[in-house]
Design an enzyme around this catalytic site. Structure first.
Site, PDB file in Angstrom:
ATOM      1  N   HIS A 277     -41.478  11.697  42.979  1.00 24.12           N
ATOM      2  CA  HIS A 277     -40.960  12.463  41.834  1.00 24.12           C
ATOM      3  C   HIS A 277     -39.481  12.822  42.021  1.00 24.12           C
ATOM      4  CE1 HIS A 277     -45.266  13.188  40.800  1.00 24.12           C
ATOM      5  NE2 HIS A 277     -45.376  13.247  42.119  1.00 24.12           N
TER       6      HIS A 277
ATOM      7  N   LYS B  17     -12.345  10.136  41.444  1.00 28.77           N
ATOM      8  CA  LYS B  17     -13.582   9.394  41.175  1.00 28.77           C
ATOM      9  C   LYS B  17     -13.688   8.080  41.949  1.00 28.77           C
ATOM     10  CE  LYS B  17     -16.449  10.066  38.342  1.00 28.77           C
ATOM     11  NZ  LYS B  17     -16.403  10.128  36.879  1.00 28.77           N
TER      12      LYS B  17
ATOM     13  N   GLU C 186     -24.224   0.068  38.495  1.00 31.96           N
ATOM     14  CA  GLU C 186     -24.589   0.369  37.115  1.00 31.96           C
ATOM     15  C   GLU C 186     -24.762  -0.903  36.294  1.00 31.96           C
ATOM     16  OE1 GLU C 186     -22.336   4.298  35.845  1.00 31.96           O
ATOM     17  OE2 GLU C 186     -21.085   3.040  37.089  1.00 31.96           O
TER      18      GLU C 186
ATOM     19  N   GLN D  97     -35.621 -24.312  19.770  1.00 30.03           N
ATOM     20  CA  GLN D  97     -34.237 -24.459  20.206  1.00 30.03           C
ATOM     21  C   GLN D  97     -33.648 -23.113  20.637  1.00 30.03           C
ATOM     22  OE1 GLN D  97     -31.456 -27.365  18.353  1.00 30.03           O
ATOM     23  NE2 GLN D  97     -30.533 -25.569  17.419  1.00 30.03           N
TER      24      GLN D  97
ATOM     25  N   SER E   6     -11.172   5.972  38.380  1.00 33.17           N
ATOM     26  CA  SER E   6     -11.110   6.445  37.004  1.00 33.17           C
ATOM     27  C   SER E   6      -9.663   6.453  36.567  1.00 33.17           C
ATOM     28  CB  SER E   6     -11.688   7.852  36.910  1.00 33.17           C
ATOM     29  OG  SER E   6     -11.198   8.504  35.751  1.00 33.17           O
TER      30      SER E   6
HETATM   31  N1  ARG Z   1     -31.818 -29.471  20.105  1.00 35.70           N
HETATM   32  C1  ARG Z   1     -33.243 -29.521  20.010  1.00 35.70           C
HETATM   33  C2  ARG Z   1     -33.880 -28.384  20.812  1.00 35.70           C
HETATM   34  O1  ARG Z   1     -33.192 -27.818  21.604  1.00 35.70           O
HETATM   35  C3  ARG Z   1     -33.723 -30.812  20.532  1.00 35.70           C
HETATM   36  C4  ARG Z   1     -35.054 -31.246  19.980  1.00 35.70           C
HETATM   37  C5  ARG Z   1     -34.886 -31.594  18.563  1.00 35.70           C
HETATM   38  N2  ARG Z   1     -36.069 -32.182  18.036  1.00 35.70           N
HETATM   39  C6  ARG Z   1     -36.273 -32.260  16.731  1.00 35.70           C
HETATM   40  N3  ARG Z   1     -37.382 -32.782  16.349  1.00 35.70           N
HETATM   41  N4  ARG Z   1     -35.426 -31.809  15.881  1.00 35.70           N
HETATM   42  O2  ARG Z   1     -35.027 -28.030  20.670  1.00 35.70           O
END
Ligand code: ARG
Length: 462
Positions: free
Chosen positions: A157, A285, A292, A324, A279
């Site tokens: 604690h 300081k 941090e 993606q 600081s």
């Molecule tokens: N740039 C795409 C990704 O990172 C690659 C795969 C794309 N595939 C597709 N069917 N559009 O996921």
């Protein structure tokens, strides 16, 4: 045709806003080495299986090597029109070697391509994380060795609880970061299968040899077993982020302790100049900025995990473009964690430990009260609950007198229990307290030394 990539079907170019939301090349160019390695393995396999002519394969290999050199020399012109790293490399290959380039994408899709690239990248990141954790552990072991006997207050604690050794406290972090290392390895073992050859999602009618490409790319588990799962799975990225979030959380707890310990009120450690800042207004300081920031980077890493979990949670099988969005989060987590691990190791190595301040603080807060209670149990045969009560009255007495337990006179102690003898003073000091904690896993200096030796052996064995 107006559209470089899908000119067969598409007449018009994408809208500018479409390119802005769709193109990933600004961040996925980071996968260039894995993309080229994957293509080289794929081309070699296609030729070995008689799917493409050997002469074309030779051209493809030569072209891919040239592209790798261009990218590493900084002379490769990445293009947003070519969307991502996969299309950028393939389009450049066509410029360099002509029509043979068009054979590379036989029996392959960007879906399995990106899956294999990203797995390779994440695997490497985990191996590097494992190494960085090892270096941090070594830094802790060195400090633990130096301070196997240094007494400090142990806290629960954040209130003074019982004396411990600073070496033992360091070894607590060693345990945590060692578990993180095992998580890295477990995750690598699970993701060590190649999705290449799953093609778009259904596999391919070409006689590909997926075992060959898996072996060439260093996937010890061979090829993945289900083509649909192969292109829709991002567990490996989620596992990396989970491992990273736990390790970052450990780092954050340590960073928090450094922030507390380096205050003048505690004064347990002084962070080196190289990991502190001054600081601009207050000349006195010394701010623990690195600690941090390590604490704060944890927010990014934990955020990346939640972010990708959220991206994935509603996706039907198999590939969706949502996926993606996996990359920026993972890349940011890789970089944040690597930086935090290095900064933590640097702080551990450089910090000045004030053993005197730790010791003085350990003497405050009646930290040996449990030792007194244990003595009453051991020497006078009191039940622990009664001993706890007697000790509580001793603490109250000392508190109202403004002294420590060891400053109470024998007469005063005897008013609490007539059986107390002056042998009791032998357990009221902090050194005797830590020396007595010899149970397995306890804080006694002898234990600490034994554990350090065991850790060093384990580190050398791998
Ligand atoms: N740039 C795409 C990704 O990172 C690659 C795969 C794309 N595939 C597709 N069917 N559009 O996921």
């Amino acid at each position: 045709s107006g559209n470089e990539m899908w000119g067969g079907r598409f007449a018009a170019k994408p809208a500018a806003i479409m390119q802005a939301i769709n193109a990933s090349i600004d961040f996925d160019q980071r996968l260039y080495a894995e993309d080229i390695a994957g293509s080289k393995a794929h081309a070699a396999m296609l030729a070995a299986k008689g799917i493409i002519p050997a002469a074309d394969e030779a051209e493809i290999q030569r072209g891919l090597d040239a592209i790798l050199a261009e990218i590493e020399a900084g002379s490769f012109a990445f293009s947003r029109e070519r969307e991502d790293i996969h299309m950028n490399v393939e389009a450049r290959l066509a410029e360099l070697i002509g029509p043979a380039a068009g054979r590379l994408h036989t029996a392959r899709s960007r879906n399995d391509q990106v899956a294999v690239d990203f797995r390779l990248h994440v695997k490497r990141a985990l191996a590097e994380t494992d190494g960085a954790l090892g270096r941090l552990i070594e830094a802790f072991l060195d400090r633990a060795e130096e301070h196997a006997e240094t007494v400090m207050p142990g806290f629960t604690h954040l209130q003074v609880a019982q004396p411990v050794t600073f070496g033992h406290h360091c070894l607590a972090y060693v345990e945590m970061f060692a578990r993180d290392r095992t998580r890295c390895r477990d995750a690598i073992a699970r993701m060590d299968e190649s999705p290449l050859g799953a093609a778009a999602l259904a596999g391919t009618g070409f006689p590909v040899d997926r075992h060959m490409t898996a072996a060439a790319l260093g996937f010890s588990g061979g090829p993945t077993r289900n083509s649909i799962d192969s292109v829709s799975d991002r567990d490996f990225a989620l596992e990396f982020l989970s491992v990273a979030a736990i390790a970052a959380t450990h780092l954050s707890r340590f960073a928090e302790e450094l922030v507390i310990w380096s205050t003048p009120q505690f004064g347990f450690v002084r962070l080196s100049d190289s990991f502190s800042t001054g600081s601009s207004i207050m000349p006195q300081k010394r701010n623990p900025d690195a600690a941090e920031l390590v604490r704060a980077k944890t927010g990014r890493v934990n955020g990346a995990l939640v972010s990708l979990l959220t991206v994935m949670k509603g996706l039907p099988l198999s590939y969706s473009k949502d996926m993606q969005e996996d990359k920026e989060q993972v890349f940011d987590a890789i970089d944040s964690l690597a930086l935090s691990l290095s900064a933590a190791a640097g702080m551990v190595r450089d910090m000045r430990v004030d053993a005197g301040a730790m010791r003085r603080a350990a003497g405050h807060g009646f930290s040996t009260a449990t030792d007194l209670a244990d003595w009453l149990v051991r020497e006078l045969g009191l039940p622990f609950r009664e001993a706890h009560h007697v000790t509580g009255r001793a603490v109250a007495l000392a508190e109202s007198a403004g002294t420590g337990l060891e400053d109470l006179s024998l007469d005063a102690l005897r008013t609490l229990h007539p059986g107390i003898t002056d042998a009791v003073y032998g357990v009221l000091g902090v050194d005797a307290s830590v020396r007595s904690r010899t149970s397995f896993g306890g804080t006694a200096p002898a234990n600490v030394r034994r554990e350090i030796a065991a850790w060093r052996e384990r580190l050398a064995a791998r």
